[in-house]
Design an enzyme around this catalytic site. Structure first.
Site, PDB file in Angstrom:
ATOM      1  N   TYR A   1      -3.929   7.086   3.229  1.00  0.00           N
ATOM      2  CA  TYR A   1      -2.837   6.636   2.304  1.00  0.00           C
ATOM      3  C   TYR A   1      -1.974   7.596   1.937  1.00  0.00           C
ATOM      4  CZ  TYR A   1      -0.181   3.822  -1.031  1.00  0.00           C
ATOM      5  OH  TYR A   1       0.561   3.356  -1.701  1.00  0.00           O
TER       6      TYR A   1
ATOM      7  N   THR B   1      -0.897  -4.847  -8.777  1.00  0.00           N
ATOM      8  CA  THR B   1      -0.877  -5.855  -7.882  1.00  0.00           C
ATOM      9  C   THR B   1      -2.019  -5.943  -7.302  1.00  0.00           C
ATOM     10  OG1 THR B   1      -0.223  -4.285  -6.172  1.00  0.00           O
ATOM     11  CG2 THR B   1       1.531  -5.167  -7.451  1.00  0.00           C
TER      12      THR B   1
END
Length: 269
Positions: free
Chosen positions: A155, A190
């Protein structure tokens, strides 16, 4: 933000999290939204929210890892709203696994294809329209695009690539009227990490820690992004810790490594 009234704004990764809330906030400011993500059902839900907020919106199911799908999505935006004023490259997937534990190396290809190449593809197809309207490119990156983080190696690599691409493009576009804003959030509340890829390449489904504890709420994150868009800022590094980390990386990088290592260890308890 009156500057958004009637503007054509494309948001990728619009089906959840930052993308969803940013789209609704832009709709409330009168923008015409082009909502792009893979899930048609989720996009229809966000479309309804945008319309209820007072904006116009179309939903375009799009896999940003497919350059032809990105072209078709931009074509739909032009067909619906006559052009593109703003492109928000927000689509992304995460991971949560130590490199030595990974059994499916295709994780790295998928992360690069969605997080980095997806932004490249969408930008390439939208750029002529952005130039015609002296528009704005927004890249929703991450603090991991600035500093590597354990268990997020792929990532972080994809976000470093994203930052490098948009920093280079910003210079190329000087004098064209198109500005480039790179936004680097930290941990935001989130469910993106519940969908992060695990060591076997499959979504984890459950986040490794409480997403509400110590994380920036999504509304605050969206407010910062909106301000950056309004002022066409060059770059926004969110959180005080993130800003301090940039100085530590320059002057005491080893110390920063230890801080990041400890922080991740604490979050995984």
């Amino acid at each position: 933000m009156p500057a958004m009234q009637g503007k054509s704004v494309v948001v990728t990764g619009a089906s959840m999290g930052i993308g969803e809330e940013l789209s609704v906030a832009l709709a409330a400011r009168g923008a015409n939204l082009v909502l792009a993500a893979r899930s048609e059902d989720a996009l229809q839900r966000v479309k309804q929210r945008c319309q209820a907020a007072g904006g116009k919106a179309i939903a375009v199911a799009t896999d940003v890892g497919d350059p032809e799908a990105c072209r078709r999505m931009v074509d739909r935006a032009v067909e619906a709203f006559g052009g593109v004023d703003v492109l928000v490259n927000n689509a992304g997937i995460s991971m949560d696994a130590r490199f030595e534990d990974i059994t499916d190396l295709t994780i790295f290809e998928r992360l690069m294809r969605i997080n980095y190449l997806g932004a490249v593809y969408c930008t390439h197809h939208a750029l002529p329209y952005l130039k015609a309207r002296r528009g704005l490119l927004v890249a929703v990156s991450s603090l991991t695009g600035k500093t590597g983080v354990p268990t997020r190696s792929g990532y972080a690599a994809s976000k470093h690539a994203m930052n490098g691409f948009f920093d280079s493009l910003r210079v190329e576009l000087m004098g064209t009227g198109v500005d480039v804003t790179v936004v680097c959030p930290g941990f935001v509340a989130t469910n993106v990490r519940a969908n992060a890829l695990g060591k076997d390449g499959k979504p984890l489904q459950v986040s490794a820690h409480d997403e509400t504890e110590g994380n920036m709420d999504v509304g605050t994150c969206v407010s910062i992004i909106l301000k950056a868009m309004d002022q066409r800022e060059r770059e926004v590094v969110m959180t005080t810790k993130g800003k301090v980390g940039q100085y530590l990386k320059l002057f005491t990088p080893g110390f920063l490594d230890r801080i990041v290592f400890k922080a991740i260890q604490e979050r995984r308890k």
